[in-house]
Each structure stands twice: as C-alpha cells, then as structure tokens.
Motif scaffolding. Structure first.
Motif, PDB file in Angstrom:
ATOM      1  N   PHE A 105      11.492  11.456  -4.075  1.00 18.48           N
ATOM      2  CA  PHE A 105      11.301  10.895  -5.407  1.00 18.48           C
ATOM      3  C   PHE A 105      10.258  11.635  -6.252  1.00 18.48           C
ATOM      4  CE2 PHE A 105      12.595   7.342  -2.627  1.00 18.48           C
ATOM      5  CZ  PHE A 105      13.773   6.971  -3.263  1.00 18.48           C
ATOM      6  N   GLY A 106       9.633  12.639  -5.693  1.00 17.25           N
ATOM      7  CA  GLY A 106       8.622  13.365  -6.446  1.00 17.25           C
ATOM      8  C   GLY A 106       7.380  12.523  -6.680  1.00 17.25           C
ATOM      9  N   ILE A 140       4.163   8.363   5.212  1.00 20.47           N
ATOM     10  CA  ILE A 140       5.214   7.630   4.502  1.00 20.47           C
ATOM     11  C   ILE A 140       5.260   8.060   3.038  1.00 20.47           C
ATOM     12  CG2 ILE A 140       5.944   5.349   3.681  1.00 20.47           C
ATOM     13  CD1 ILE A 140       4.842   4.208   6.320  1.00 20.47           C
ATOM     14  N   LEU A 141       4.105   8.167   2.418  1.00 22.49           N
ATOM     15  CA  LEU A 141       4.055   8.610   1.024  1.00 22.49           C
ATOM     16  C   LEU A 141       4.569  10.041   0.879  1.00 22.49           C
ATOM     17  CD1 LEU A 141       0.595   7.077   0.058  1.00 22.49           C
ATOM     18  CD2 LEU A 141       2.833   6.317  -0.777  1.00 22.49           C
ATOM     19  N   ASP A 142       4.231  10.918   1.824  1.00 23.73           N
ATOM     20  CA  ASP A 142       4.742  12.290   1.791  1.00 23.73           C
ATOM     21  C   ASP A 142       6.265  12.298   1.922  1.00 23.73           C
ATOM     22  OD1 ASP A 142       2.211  13.320   1.520  1.00 23.73           O
ATOM     23  OD2 ASP A 142       1.967  13.806   3.642  1.00 23.73           O
ATOM     24  N   TYR A 143       6.789  11.481   2.801  1.00 29.85           N
ATOM     25  CA  TYR A 143       8.228  11.369   3.013  1.00 29.85           C
ATOM     26  C   TYR A 143       8.918  10.942   1.720  1.00 29.85           C
ATOM     27  CZ  TYR A 143      12.513   9.807   5.535  1.00 29.85           C
ATOM     28  OH  TYR A 143      13.799   9.632   5.990  1.00 29.85           O
ATOM     29  N   LEU A 144       8.363   9.929   1.066  1.00 28.66           N
ATOM     30  CA  LEU A 144       8.945   9.441  -0.184  1.00 28.66           C
ATOM     31  C   LEU A 144       8.830  10.492  -1.290  1.00 28.66           C
ATOM     32  CD1 LEU A 144       7.540   5.795  -0.154  1.00 28.66           C
ATOM     33  CD2 LEU A 144       9.873   6.510   0.385  1.00 28.66           C
ATOM     34  N   GLN A 145       7.735  11.226  -1.282  1.00 32.64           N
ATOM     35  CA  GLN A 145       7.524  12.231  -2.324  1.00 32.64           C
ATOM     36  C   GLN A 145       8.556  13.360  -2.228  1.00 32.64           C
ATOM     37  OE1 GLN A 145       3.441  13.224  -2.828  1.00 32.64           O
ATOM     38  NE2 GLN A 145       3.802  14.817  -4.337  1.00 32.64           N
ATOM     39  N   GLU A 146       9.006  13.670  -1.016  1.00 30.81           N
ATOM     40  CA  GLU A 146      10.045  14.685  -0.864  1.00 30.81           C
ATOM     41  C   GLU A 146      11.333  14.289  -1.576  1.00 30.81           C
ATOM     42  OE1 GLU A 146      10.942  15.916   3.072  1.00 30.81           O
ATOM     43  OE2 GLU A 146       9.376  17.455   3.068  1.00 30.81           O
ATOM     44  N   SER A 201       3.088   6.792  -7.834  1.00 30.83           N
ATOM     45  CA  SER A 201       2.775   6.169  -9.131  1.00 30.83           C
ATOM     46  C   SER A 201       2.730   4.653  -8.977  1.00 30.83           C
ATOM     47  CB  SER A 201       3.842   6.562 -10.170  1.00 30.83           C
ATOM     48  OG  SER A 201       5.114   6.066  -9.781  1.00 30.83           O
ATOM     49  N   PRO A 202       2.091   3.940  -9.897  1.00 31.70           N
ATOM     50  CA  PRO A 202       2.016   2.476  -9.809  1.00 31.70           C
ATOM     51  C   PRO A 202       3.408   1.837  -9.804  1.00 31.70           C
ATOM     52  CG  PRO A 202       0.464   3.308 -11.427  1.00 31.70           C
ATOM     53  CD  PRO A 202       1.336   4.468 -11.052  1.00 31.70           C
ATOM     54  N   VAL A 203       3.539   0.779  -9.035  1.00 37.00           N
ATOM     55  CA  VAL A 203       4.809   0.068  -8.938  1.00 37.00           C
ATOM     56  C   VAL A 203       4.828  -1.055  -9.968  1.00 37.00           C
ATOM     57  CG1 VAL A 203       6.275  -1.363  -7.473  1.00 37.00           C
ATOM     58  CG2 VAL A 203       5.075   0.607  -6.495  1.00 37.00           C
ATOM     59  N   VAL A 204       5.857  -1.040 -10.817  1.00 39.95           N
ATOM     60  CA  VAL A 204       6.022  -2.065 -11.849  1.00 39.95           C
ATOM     61  C   VAL A 204       7.378  -2.721 -11.629  1.00 39.95           C
ATOM     62  CG1 VAL A 204       6.154  -2.534 -14.327  1.00 39.95           C
ATOM     63  CG2 VAL A 204       4.628  -0.723 -13.462  1.00 39.95           C
ATOM     64  N   VAL A 205       7.396  -4.044 -11.647  1.00 40.14           N
ATOM     65  CA  VAL A 205       8.643  -4.776 -11.412  1.00 40.14           C
ATOM     66  C   VAL A 205       9.719  -4.321 -12.393  1.00 40.14           C
ATOM     67  CG1 VAL A 205       9.740  -7.048 -11.374  1.00 40.14           C
ATOM     68  CG2 VAL A 205       7.394  -6.780 -10.538  1.00 40.14           C
ATOM     69  N   GLY A 206      10.897  -3.976 -11.855  1.00 41.52           N
ATOM     70  CA  GLY A 206      12.028  -3.585 -12.686  1.00 41.52           C
ATOM     71  C   GLY A 206      12.081  -2.123 -13.050  1.00 41.52           C
ATOM     72  N   GLN A 207      10.979  -1.389 -12.836  1.00 43.29           N
ATOM     73  CA  GLN A 207      10.953   0.036 -13.122  1.00 43.29           C
ATOM     74  C   GLN A 207      11.485   0.819 -11.910  1.00 43.29           C
ATOM     75  OE1 GLN A 207      10.161   1.353 -16.235  1.00 43.29           O
ATOM     76  NE2 GLN A 207      10.295  -0.849 -16.684  1.00 43.29           N
ATOM     77  N   PRO A 208      11.837   2.118 -12.088  1.00 45.20           N
ATOM     78  CA  PRO A 208      12.460   2.878 -10.998  1.00 45.20           C
ATOM     79  C   PRO A 208      11.706   2.822  -9.666  1.00 45.20           C
ATOM     80  CG  PRO A 208      12.649   4.106 -13.035  1.00 45.20           C
ATOM     81  CD  PRO A 208      11.812   2.901 -13.353  1.00 45.20           C
ATOM     82  N   ALA A 209      10.374   2.896  -9.704  1.00 44.57           N
ATOM     83  CA  ALA A 209       9.612   2.880  -8.450  1.00 44.57           C
ATOM     84  C   ALA A 209       9.792   1.582  -7.674  1.00 44.57           C
ATOM     85  CB  ALA A 209       8.123   3.107  -8.738  1.00 44.57           C
ATOM     86  N   TRP A 210      10.174   0.517  -8.393  1.00 44.13           N
ATOM     87  CA  TRP A 210      10.374  -0.787  -7.753  1.00 44.13           C
ATOM     88  C   TRP A 210      11.525  -0.733  -6.745  1.00 44.13           C
ATOM     89  CZ3 TRP A 210       7.672  -5.146  -7.397  1.00 44.13           C
ATOM     90  CH2 TRP A 210       8.316  -6.323  -7.027  1.00 44.13           C
ATOM     91  N   TYR A 211      12.461   0.192  -6.941  1.00 43.76           N
ATOM     92  CA  TYR A 211      13.658   0.253  -6.106  1.00 43.76           C
ATOM     93  C   TYR A 211      13.615   1.390  -5.088  1.00 43.76           C
ATOM     94  CZ  TYR A 211      15.335  -2.840  -9.772  1.00 43.76           C
ATOM     95  OH  TYR A 211      15.469  -3.883 -10.658  1.00 43.76           O
ATOM     96  N   MET A 212      12.458   2.019  -4.909  1.00 47.21           N
ATOM     97  CA  MET A 212      12.393   3.146  -3.983  1.00 47.21           C
ATOM     98  C   MET A 212      12.816   2.761  -2.573  1.00 47.21           C
ATOM     99  SD  MET A 212       9.218   5.734  -4.703  1.00 47.21           S
ATOM    100  CE  MET A 212       7.949   4.478  -4.619  1.00 47.21           C
TER     101      MET A 212
END
Length: 367
Positions: A247-248, A239-245, A253-264
């Motif tokens: 989102f890079g 799953i992480l490999d799939y997402l990395q393709e 990276s750590p997930v922070v509320v409201g930051q881009p990774a929060w909406y992946m």
C-alpha cells in the motif's frame, strides 16, 4: 551347647515375626508413597483431551482470533473493544472455539491499570491467549485491524499446523455455530463472502472478503500470508513493512473511518487469498451461505423482541457501543439470556464481570 539349641529353637519359633515385621514396614512405606503421589496429582490441573503430549497426536483446536488496541482515553471507543474481549471469548467458547487476542500495546500497560488487568484475568478464565504487540501510539489503530492475519507467525502463537483459525472482531459475537466451523475437505472457509463486491488494485480486480469471518488451518494461513513474500510479519515493525510493500505510505498514515486506509486489512487478505487460489487451483474453498440468516446489528437493535425461533436465524451480532454502561448492558441482556439462559453460570459470570468492570472505571468515564 544347650543355650545355643534353645536360641535356635526360639528363632525358629518366632521366625515368622522376623519376616512379617519388615514386610509390614515396607508395605506401609509403599502405601504412603503411593497416596502422597495420588494426592499430589489431585492438586494439579486436569490434562485436557486437547493437550499435546510427546509422541501423541491430538485433536485439532479451533481458534478465533481478534484484536484490541490499548484504551488511551482519546477515542469515544477507548473501552468498547477492550471491555468486550472476555465476553467475546465466552461467545466463541459457546460454539467450541478458544480465543487468541492480539493486544496492541505493552503487557506492562495492561498489568498496571486495574480495568485492563481485570480484562486479562477474565480472558484467562476463558482459556484465552493474549499476545501483546507493542507499538508506537500512532500505529496502534492500523495494527489492531491488520495484525490478525499474521498471528501464526508470532513467537507466542499457541497453535500448530493442523489447528483451525478464524478471524473475527472483538465486537462481534458468533451465534450460529454452523457458520464458523471448519468444513471437512475445505482448505478455506469464507463467511459473508458475497457481501462486499470487488475492488481494484494495480489494474487488477479482487473480490472483497470481509475479515469477519475467514477460516483456514494454521498451515494454510501461513501459506496465504508468507508464500512469495520477502517479509515475515511477526511484530509491529515487520507488519507495517509488509503492508507498505503493498500500500505504500498509506500503511503508516493515520486511519480514518471510511477512508482507504480503513480497508487495508480486508484488502490485503483478499489479495493474498486470491493469490493463494491461483497457486492452489485444486484446493477447496467453502463459501458459507447467508441465505435465510441475518445479523443482529447495532443500528436496528431489537434483542428484546427476539423469540427463540428468531434467534436461531441470526448468524452473529454486532454489539452496541459502550456495552459496559448500565443502560446499554440492560439492552444486551435479552440476547445474553437467549444465548446462555437466564440463570446459567455464563449469565452470572457476565453480570459479575460487568459490575466489577464498572467499579474499576467509575472515576474514568461518565456513567
């Protein structure tokens, strides 16, 4: 000779006994065997009408899919999601869905911690399926948000191609059934699709679809997530490999509320649905209208003021945090009564679960 004739006459006189006695014996054996078989069958769980039998077509099952990370005591939300799991399964059961819960963590962790073991047992009472996705601690938040759309790839996924599956959150209870059920002739059902505008990625604009809620058949979900992708996401690493393709490095990276990774999670499913629509231009997508309906939301919680008529105009509820605490649970009770009735078995089941859960965590959290 006389003795022989007398013996023959005696046999002829009593021959019916030689016939009836064996017949009676075999009848007794047959009856005993039949009753034993019936008794054995009565001790077995009843076969549900939705159970697949060899060579027999079954009615498709509706599944709601949500996730929770394993509580670790470090977050203020450590138990918020986990505690809600059986209650959310019950809420989906109310409108005709079974639940599949992705638990980010190991089964061992849950079976050896009293509160988590209780949650699992109550989920099983609701015929829910727990699928464990073991993961290092630093990726659990990411996976608890993103893994839902890949559940049909997982080895222990209980569904089949013609079943219907809808995404949701463990702190969302569905209220209005018509918002979530499959639509005949529609391949995808999008609830709240007009809520969130658009986003851009790689110089392309996509409509932003919220994960609460997206419904499709299992076969359509497999097309959405797997077609034209080299990675089949079915465990933490893939799953992480799939997402990395897509989102890079943000994928790990750590997930922070409201930051881009929060909406992946919402961005990846929105991209894949847009691609699916391009590949299947003649397929049907149903967009559920929210007009006239609203959410019972935590910032403006007024469940105690809702009349049955008001309640009928709510499509879902975003639950209060720390719903297991007595003061918070008391605020949720009016909603429970509207959903199930004051004296229903569901209301009693919820109360018993809440009390038992509190007894398991009283030394862990401040009540």
């Amino acid at each position: 000779m006389t003795n022989i004739k007398q013996l023959i006459q005696r046999v002829q006189r009593y021959r019916f006994r030689f016939v009836l006695i064996p017949m009676a014996f075999f009848a007794f054996v047959f009856k005993f065997s039949y009753l034993t078989q019936v008794e054995d069958q009565s001790l077995q769980p009843l076969q549900l009408s939705t159970t697949r039998k060899s060579g027999e077509r079954k009615v498709p099952i509706n599944y709601a899919v949500f996730a929770t990370s394993t509580p670790n005591g470090e977050s203020y939300r450590s138990y918020d999601y986990a505690y809600n799991v059986p209650l959310t399964a019950l809420a989906w059961e109310r409108i005709g869905f079974r639940s599949i819960v992705l638990i980010i963590g190991s089964r061992c962790e849950w079976e050896n911690e009293p509160a988590l073991k209780l949650i699992l047992s109550r989920l099983e009472e609701r015929r829910g399926t727990a699928i464990f996705v073991d993961s290092p601690l630093q990726y659990r938040q990411t996976l608890s948000q993103t893994a839902r759309i890949f559940v049909a790839n997982m080895e222990t996924f209980p569904g089949q191609n013609d079943d219907y599956m809808i995404t949701t959150d463990s702190d969302l209870w569905p209220l209005r059934r018509e918002h979530y059920i499959p639509r005949p002739g529609s391949d995808i059902v999008l609830a709240h699709s007009a809520c969130c505008g658009y986003f851009s990625m790689n110089n392309k604009s996509y409509q932003h679809f919220p994960m609460s809620n997206i419904g499709a058949s299992v076969s359509t979900w497999l097309q959405i997530t797997n077609d034209n992708n080299s990675i089949v996401a079915r465990d933490a690493e893939s799953i992480l490999d799939y997402l990395q393709e897509v989102f890079g490095e943000m994928a790990r990276s750590p997930v922070v509320v409201g930051q881009p990774a929060w909406y992946m999670d919402q961005h990846i499913v929105s991209i894949r649905i847009a691609e699916w629509m391009e590949r299947h231009p003649n397929q049907s997508v149903h967009r559920v209208s929210d007009n006239g309906f609203s959410r019972l939301d935590r910032p403006k919680w007024d469940a105690d003021k809702l009349s049955p008529a008001d309640f009928s105009l709510k499509f879902d509820t975003h639950l209060l945090l720390k719903g297991y605490l007595p003061s918070t649970h008391a605020r949720i009770k009016p909603l429970i009564h509207l959903m199930y009735g004051n004296d229903s078995w569901e209301t009693k089941w919820i109360e018993e679960y809440n009390q038992e859960f509190l007894s398991k965590i009283k030394n862990w959290v401040s009540l």
